[in-house]
Every structure is written in C-alpha cells, then in structure tokens.
Write a protein that holds these residues in place. Structure first.
Motif, PDB file in Angstrom:
ATOM      1  N   ALA A 140       1.160  39.768  49.815  1.00  0.00           N
ATOM      2  CA  ALA A 140       1.342  38.356  50.174  1.00  0.00           C
ATOM      3  C   ALA A 140       1.138  37.450  48.963  1.00  0.00           C
ATOM      4  N   THR A 141       0.169  37.772  48.116  1.00  0.00           N
ATOM      5  CA  THR A 141      -0.079  36.970  46.916  1.00  0.00           C
ATOM      6  C   THR A 141       1.124  37.000  45.986  1.00  0.00           C
ATOM      7  N   LEU A 142       1.732  38.166  45.803  1.00  0.00           N
ATOM      8  CA  LEU A 142       2.919  38.261  44.954  1.00  0.00           C
ATOM      9  C   LEU A 142       4.049  37.394  45.502  1.00  0.00           C
ATOM     10  N   ARG A 171       7.932  33.619  55.512  1.00  0.00           N
ATOM     11  CA  ARG A 171       6.682  33.253  56.169  1.00  0.00           C
ATOM     12  C   ARG A 171       6.422  34.158  57.380  1.00  0.00           C
ATOM     13  N   MET A 172       7.464  34.438  58.147  1.00  0.00           N
ATOM     14  CA  MET A 172       7.305  35.287  59.329  1.00  0.00           C
ATOM     15  C   MET A 172       6.895  36.707  58.952  1.00  0.00           C
ATOM     16  N   LEU A 173       7.415  37.215  57.843  1.00  0.00           N
ATOM     17  CA  LEU A 173       7.005  38.545  57.388  1.00  0.00           C
ATOM     18  C   LEU A 173       5.515  38.559  57.081  1.00  0.00           C
ATOM     19  N   GLY A 194      -3.407  34.733  58.833  1.00  0.00           N
ATOM     20  CA  GLY A 194      -2.630  33.769  58.083  1.00  0.00           C
ATOM     21  C   GLY A 194      -1.460  34.436  57.399  1.00  0.00           C
ATOM     22  N   LEU A 195      -1.319  34.237  56.087  1.00  0.00           N
ATOM     23  CA  LEU A 195      -0.273  34.885  55.306  1.00  0.00           C
ATOM     24  C   LEU A 195      -0.913  35.986  54.466  1.00  0.00           C
TER      25      LEU A 195
END
Length: 410
Positions: A111-113, A145-147, A331-332
C-alpha cells in the motif's frame, strides 16, 4: 493428496481450515500444539529487565507455541527477547532477531508503494485500475483505492464464500491439500485470473471483504506504472532508504536466510498415522504482493515507525491510509484498532503464510511506540489451540500501549 471418501471428522477439519484461511492471511494467525517446555526462560537482547514482557512471551509458550520472538520500542527504550525453542527436539531458543515469513504484513508495504506513486502522479487513487492493466479485463468500476481498502468485490483466489455461506474453492493455500504443493511456483497473473474467472462477491465499493487478490493486483499495478519489478521498487523506495537489510521478497526462493525458528505442520497420513513435517521451507509466490515477505522484528519496527512518523508518505496520503472503513476497521493497508477507553488507536497488521508462522506489527500514531514479533507452532488443519492467539496478542499489546491496565501510560 486424495480427498475422496474422507471420514466425517477429516472432512470437517478441511472445511474448518478453509473457513479460517482469509482470517489467517489477514493477520489473525491461529497456532496449534507445540512441544516447547513451559519453564523455558527468556533471552533478552537489551540490558533491561522487563518482567511484564517476559510474562507475556511465556504465555505464548504455555499456550502451545513452539517459539516466540518479540521486540518493543517505547519510552523505556528498546527491548528484545525470545522464548520457547528454535526447533523441535532442541533446546536453543529462537533468535531474537531471526528472519521469518511475515505473511500479510507485506500489505502495508504494498500500500505504501502505491501511495508513493499516487504522490508522484503516476497513479490516480480513484481512477479505474483497468486503465493501467487493460490486458486483465477488470471491471472498470474498480479503483486503486478499492484494492487497498478491500472494497473491490473481487473473488479471493485462495477460496471465498458465497452470500449463503457456501465455500467456493480456489487455489489450495492451507490444510492437507496445500502440503504437497508447498513448493509450487505461481505467476501473479495466474493468481489474478483464477479470481477474475469468478463473479464479483459484491458491487465494487459497496462492501468490504479481505481478499488477497486485491494486493496481487496492486503489485501488478506497481510493476506496470514503474516498468520495474515489485521487488526492485520495494528495494528502491523502502528497503534501501530505511536500511532494512533483513527484509526481502523471496520470489521462488523457499529457504529463510540466516538464523530462524522452524514452523511445522501436523497431519494424518493415508494409514491414519500422525506425521509432523518441518515446513520452514515453502514457496510464497502463492501470495504475490499479498503475503510473500521475509523480515525481522527490527526491520518491521523500523518500517512501521517510519511510516507512522511521516517519513514515507506525505501527510494527506498517510491520513488516507489511516482512515478506516467502518466494517473491518481497515484503511489503505492498515488496520486501525481502538484499544479501549484512554488508550486510543494503534495502527497494525498481522500475518501468517499458509502454516507454521505468524507475525505482528503494531504502532502508536506517532510511530514512537511499536511492538513487532513472530511466533512458530506445530500447525494442523483444525489449527489446534489457536483460540488463544488473539487473546494473547491483545494482552501483550495492552501491556505495552496501556500499561496492561486498559489505560494510557503515564
């Protein structure tokens, strides 16, 4: 592995493990029986005596884990220790900074990448992923975002459930069926196509369901927009800048490098005899971008501290990452967990590869207090005494973040 004419008890065991698979890979690993001596002492790597942490680790061993290694950073400094045994039949303790399979703890890295690429304008968070990966034929309603938030509705390629509770099988990722295939190599596109061959679980954006497919797609998205492999982007953007020397994406490599504790799987052979297999070697290309990471407690501390300390993402994107969907508190790429009155939130992810290993990574909002750890056990289809795992983790986390009393540290 033959599956026909299973005795009722064995069939139930296999149903139980598939039902637990998504939870395990989400980070709520459930360990099984172990052989460690409950009187084993703790080896502390720092100079401090932290009896409350020694007690918390011993509780894991008493519950049946073979080994545990733990690292805590808080206002008292750094503390690291281990308990149990490194290997069945031996007396040596687990290394205090050994390598281990982290499972889903890779998801915050992935997610950070993605969010770094959003910050650079290379990915639009709410644009259709199909625009970046047209060859896959994705539903155009599905966004990046959904991923990251698990709201895409995509089928989980390791198996999923219909709305009526019926399990729909995918690629075997646990239990007796996984054991003979544990060295098999998978391509990420192969995994994704298994998922895309199934109907959506729900309309994109309308619900939330933890699904490894989302993060394998996120990995492919990273590779497409950068023109480099996921492993190289991880090294360039996170591992090298933070000096994470113990962390890697193994690809098809099946061995843990350096010192490590062993994980095991218990099963019943065709003659009805109990067998225990060392599964320290396994091929985690099965969970590309979603569960295929090797790390250490020190590296996980460095990463989660840097992330929450604002060193990896611009403040607005870090805030997006830490804004949870109400259904799962996800969250993400991070779980947002409220520890109760007076304690506030922690940001965390746990993980487990198919069997034998579990890992945890918790941080305060400012990244100054962290808990990172790994456990090993003798696993089995019914997951053994796994009912105690979450309780033990909760007690440990409250000990660090709330003085063990449900209130804030003074």
């Amino acid at each position: 592995m033959r599956t026909q004419r299973l005795p009722a008890t064995k069939a139930l065991r296999r149903m139980a493990v598939t039902a637990l698979a998504a939870t395990l890979l989400a980070g709520t690993a459930t360990p099984g029986p172990a052989t460690a001596d409950s009187s084993v002492t703790v080896s502390a790597a720092s100079g401090q005596d932290r009896p409350e942490l020694r007690k918390a680790m011993q509780a894991f061993v008493d519950a049946g884990f073979t080994g545990v290694q733990l690292r805590v950073h808080d206002e008292r400094g750094e503390w690291a220790g281990s308990a149990g045994v490194r290997k069945r039949g031996a007396t040596a303790k687990p290394p205090t900074n050994g390598r281990f399979w982290t499972g889903s703890i890779i998801k915050p890295f992935t997610a950070t990448l993605v969010l770094q690429l959003v910050a650079e304008g290379k990915i639009v968070l709410d644009a259709p992923v199909a625009g970046y990966l047209p060859e896959l034929g994705l539903d155009r309603r599905i966004t990046a975002r959904m991923l990251l938030r698990h709201t895409s509705g995509l089928f989980n390629y390791t198996g999923d459930f219909d709305s009526d509770g019926t399990f729909v099988p995918g690629i075997s990722a646990n239990g007796d069926a996984w054991l003979p295939d544990r060295f098999r190599s998978y391509r990420p596109e192969e995994l994704v196509r298994v998922a895309l061959a199934k109907p959506l679980r729900f309309e994109p954006g309308s619900d939330q369901q933890y699904t490894n497919t989302n993060y394998t797609l996120a990995m492919l998205l990273i590779e497409k927009v950068t023109g480099r492999s996921y492993a190289e982007e991880l090294r360039r953007r996170i591992l090298r800048p933070l000096g994470l020397k113990d962390t890697s994406v193994p690809g098809d490599r099946t061995r843990l490098p350096g010192p490590y504790a062993h994980g095991y799987y218990r099963y019943e052979d065709a003659a009805g005899r109990e067998q225990v297999v060392d599964i320290s070697r396994q091929n985690l290309s099965l969970l590309a971008g979603a569960g295929d990471l090797i790390s250490s407690t020190q590296d996980l501390h460095t990463f989660i501290s840097a992330l929450n300390g604002g060193k990896l993402l611009p403040a607005p994107l870090l805030a997006e990452m830490r804004t949870p969907h109400p259904k799962m508190g996800y969250g993400l790429g991070l779980f947002v967990q409220d520890l109760g009155p007076g304690c506030g939130n922690v940001y965390q992810h746990m993980g487990s590869p198919p069997h034998g290993y579990g890992a945890l990574m918790y941080s305060s909002p400012d990244g100054r207090t962290t808990v990172t750890g790994s456990v090993t056990w003798v696993d089995e289809a019914t997951r053994g005494p796994g009912k105690d795992f979450q309780k033990l983790v909760d007690a440990l986390v409250k000990e660090v973040f709330c003085d063990g009393q449900g209130g804030p540290r003074q």
